[in-house]
Design a protein around this motif. Structure first.
Motif, short mmCIF file in Angstrom:
data_model
loop_
_atom_site.label_atom_id
_atom_site.label_comp_id
_atom_site.label_asym_id
_atom_site.label_seq_id
_atom_site.Cartn_x
_atom_site.Cartn_y
_atom_site.Cartn_z
N HIS A 375 0.83 -1.21 0.00
CA HIS A 375 0.00 0.00 0.00
C HIS A 375 0.87 1.26 0.00
CE1 HIS A 375 -3.96 -1.85 0.42
NE2 HIS A 375 -3.45 -2.67 1.33
N GLU A 376 2.00 1.22 0.71
CA GLU A 376 2.91 2.38 0.72
C GLU A 376 3.55 2.53 -0.65
OE1 GLU A 376 5.27 5.64 1.55
OE2 GLU A 376 3.43 4.88 2.51
N GLY A 377 3.94 1.42 -1.29
CA GLY A 377 4.47 1.51 -2.65
C GLY A 377 3.45 2.12 -3.60
N ALA A 378 2.17 1.75 -3.45
CA ALA A 378 1.11 2.30 -4.29
C ALA A 378 0.94 3.79 -4.04
CB ALA A 378 -0.19 1.55 -4.04
N ARG A 379 1.10 4.20 -2.79
CA ARG A 379 0.97 5.63 -2.47
C ARG A 379 2.08 6.43 -3.15
NH1 ARG A 379 2.47 9.65 1.20
NH2 ARG A 379 4.19 8.37 1.95
N ASP A 415 -6.62 1.60 -4.34
CA ASP A 415 -6.56 2.60 -3.27
C ASP A 415 -6.93 4.00 -3.73
OD1 ASP A 415 -5.71 0.53 -1.72
OD2 ASP A 415 -3.65 1.24 -1.45
N PHE A 416 -6.66 4.32 -5.01
CA PHE A 416 -6.83 5.70 -5.46
C PHE A 416 -7.75 5.85 -6.66
CE2 PHE A 416 -2.61 5.25 -3.50
CZ PHE A 416 -2.80 6.08 -2.41
N GLY A 417 -8.32 4.76 -7.14
CA GLY A 417 -9.30 4.84 -8.21
C GLY A 417 -8.69 4.63 -9.59
N PRO A 418 -9.54 4.27 -10.57
CA PRO A 418 -9.06 3.94 -11.91
C PRO A 418 -9.05 5.11 -12.89
CG PRO A 418 -11.37 3.36 -11.72
CD PRO A 418 -10.98 3.96 -10.40
N HIS A 419 -9.42 6.30 -12.46
CA HIS A 419 -9.67 7.40 -13.40
C HIS A 419 -8.41 7.87 -14.12
CE1 HIS A 419 -8.65 9.16 -9.49
NE2 HIS A 419 -8.11 10.15 -10.14
N SER A 420 -7.21 7.63 -13.58
CA SER A 420 -5.97 8.14 -14.20
C SER A 420 -5.25 7.08 -15.04
CB SER A 420 -5.02 8.66 -13.12
OG SER A 420 -5.57 9.78 -12.46
#
Length: 566
Positions: A375-379, A415-420
């Motif tokens: 999760h930290e890597g994804a952030r 964690d942050f959505g698929p919009h980007s």
């Protein structure tokens, strides 16, 4: 200055009246001169600067572009000089610098060209050509690439990109050996300039590259603007020449059917993009016949057949409404998300192939080598995505994740959505989690390399990638209407993902706008693909067979692997 002009009379050119109305009679005059360094003989690391003559500056001429040529084998030097600078020099000049190949002392010469222009109207004393220079520098990194783009505010103000150049680091200027420029070209939309440098043969090194563009417009003081009806404007276009056949000394020339040459581009093959080593750019500049030349040569003592492709920027002054810019499908940038403990070197070939296909590419290395909470890597990947979107102006990115990089990419989406994200392509990523048998070799490797020893102090990643973990369950709960194009490329001889079917993604098939069925999971060794292909977990990152699928996936086409690709 007369002596300089007389030596370069063959390159001097004049642009005559391009457009006129009853109220606007604008003339547009351009000339080109050259300067050699040294004037006679050879020197180490020669640098030539061609400057707009002072008397021409006083008459209102401004620098718009330039070119560079360096000596090469059979042409006054033992080996090809490495072109490291071909870029604007101050406000009025253009510089051209060559450097020695790696470990090869090579006295040579350099020849810079500068093109300067003037716009005028007999009834409007304040009418003039006005130019500005923008630049962007990246690195230090391996094979650095940089792209500078004309801001929309300047486009709205009437500016057009007329030329550009590149400046790479070299011995005494930021790197141990000379980095040679292999790409210096305008974007097909006419709004930017791209540069890429490459390592000398067998000498990997970090370096920098700086891309510059020159943009100009027809300007007039507001008090006299009403005297011009309609208002004249600078209109430019980009024309690509044919790519040369593969040859030892590839040559390409670009010539447009209309307009006059103000700038041009040159793109050579390099390691991972059609040749074993980087070709040396030895000529990148205007020719007397109105074309733009792009010539390459082999590294010293290393036969290296490659390709070259020239492009040319031609401009004219018109009083007619400007036509809309050519419609060029913009490709969203690509971020390669590396695997556990994997550095960028593993992905150099993949990066080069993507750039050759026209993608802006950046690499994201998993923080702490991937041995921290995913999760930290994804952030931290979120910050990388935001930075790339800001710098490119794109609305979405394409993510290519290798091994844990694919899981980190999917965690980012969760964690942050698929919009980007437009496309998410994974290479042997354990989407269903890994099964690690007690006492198996995989368990030993996980213990030795990744410190997965079952203690409370072990990295969270040790359990997060296991079958049935909360993270694996989370990323497989995709939201309804997820717009991302998913592709998972899987190989059977995979030591790290066991069983290999753990790399399949659930319920991810979809159709493209043409109605074609897109299978999300692609097994390299499937009978319908390449059943005899030998590609392991690591090899997915640089396999030509696999890249043929990556290319199709990025284009939202059904994946049909090219089993003969290298």
């Amino acid at each position: 200055m007369n002596s300089i002009q007389s030596r370069c009379l063959g390159l001097a050119a004049t642009l005559l009246l391009v457009g006129s109305t009853a109220d606007a009679q604008v003339t547009f005059d351009c000339q080109t001169i050259q300067e050699n360094a040294p004037a006679a003989g050879l020197v180490v690391n020669p640098k030539a600067v061609a400057t707009v003559p002072l008397d021409k500056q006083k008459l209102g001429y401004v620098r718009v572009g330039g070119g560079c040529e360096v000596s090469r084998f059979g042409f006054d030097s033992v080996h090809a000089g490495v072109m490291v600078q071909n870029a604007p020099d101050g406000e009025h000049g253009w510089r051209c610098k060559a450097a020695d190949p790696a470990f090869v002392s090579n006295p040579a010469w350099a020849k810079a060209s500068v093109t300067y222009c003037k716009a005028s109207d007999p009834s409007v004393s304040s009418l003039r050509l006005q130019c500005t220079t923008l630049s962007k520098k990246t690195g230090p990194s391996r094979n650095p690439a940089a792209e500078v783009t004309l801001p929309q505010a300047l486009i709205d103000d009437g500016y057009s990109v007329v030329s550009g150049g590149c400046d790479s680091s070299h011995f005494g200027n930021g790197s141990v050996h000379a980095e040679n420029v292999v790409v210096s070209k305008p974007s097909l939309t006419g709004k930017g300039w791209s540069c890429q440098a490459a390592d000398p043969p067998n000498h990997g090194q970090d370096a920098t590259v700086e891309a510059s563009l020159v943009a100009c417009k027809v300007a007039v003081d507001p008090a006299q603007a009403a005297l011009l009806n309609p208002k004249p404007a600078l209109q430019c276009s980009v024309t690509q020449g044919p790519k040369s056949p593969v040859a030892t000394y590839p040559k390409s020339y670009a010539k447009a059917s209309s307009g006059k040459v103000l700038g041009g581009g040159c793109q050579l093959s390099y390691a991972g993009n059609g040749s074993v080593h980087a070709e040396f750019m030895v000529q990148h500049g205007p020719q007397a016949d109105g074309s733009w030349a792009c010539l390459a040569a082999d590294p010293p003592g290393i036969p290296n057949p490659g390709t070259a492709q020239a492009s040319v920027v031609t401009c004219a002054i018109t009083t007619a409404p400007a036509p809309p810019p050519p419609t060029v499908a913009r490709k969203n940038p690509v971020i390669i998300v590396g695997g556990t403990m994997a550095g960028e070197i593993l992905y150099w070939v993949l990066e080069a192939r993507l750039r050759a296909d026209g993608y802006f590419v950046e690499f994201f290395e998993l923080p702490e080598l991937g041995l921290i909470d995913i999760h930290e890597g994804a952030r931290q990947l979120k910050f990388k995505v935001a930075d790339v979107l800001l710098r490119t102006g794109a609305e979405k990115v394409n993510l290519i994740g290798h091994s844990q990089g694919g899981i980190t990419s999917r965690t980012y989406v969760h964690d942050f959505g698929p919009h980007s994200v437009e496309s998410l392509i994974t290479l042997s990523s354990p989407h269903q989690g890994i099964n690690v048998a007690k006492g198996s070799l995989l368990e030993l490797v996980a213990t030795v390399l990744f410190s997965c020893n079952g203690t409370p102090t072990q990295s969270p990643v040790c359990t997060q990638v296991l079958h049935g973990s909360s993270l694996i369950n989370e990323i497989n709960q995709r939201p309804p209407g997820d717009p991302i194009y998913y592709t998972s490329l899987v190989t059977t001889p995979d030591f790290f993902v066991s069983p290999y079917t753990a790399a399949f993604i659930d319920n991810c098939d979809r159709k493209n706008p043409a109605g074609e069925e897109l299978k999300c999971n692609v097994l390299v060794q499937d009978q319908a693909q390449c059943p005899s292909a030998v590609v392991d977990h690591v090899g997915l990152a640089y396999s030509g067979v696999v890249y043929s699928g990556i290319r199709q996936a990025l284009e939202h086409k059904p994946v049909r692997l090219d089993c003969n690709a290298l």
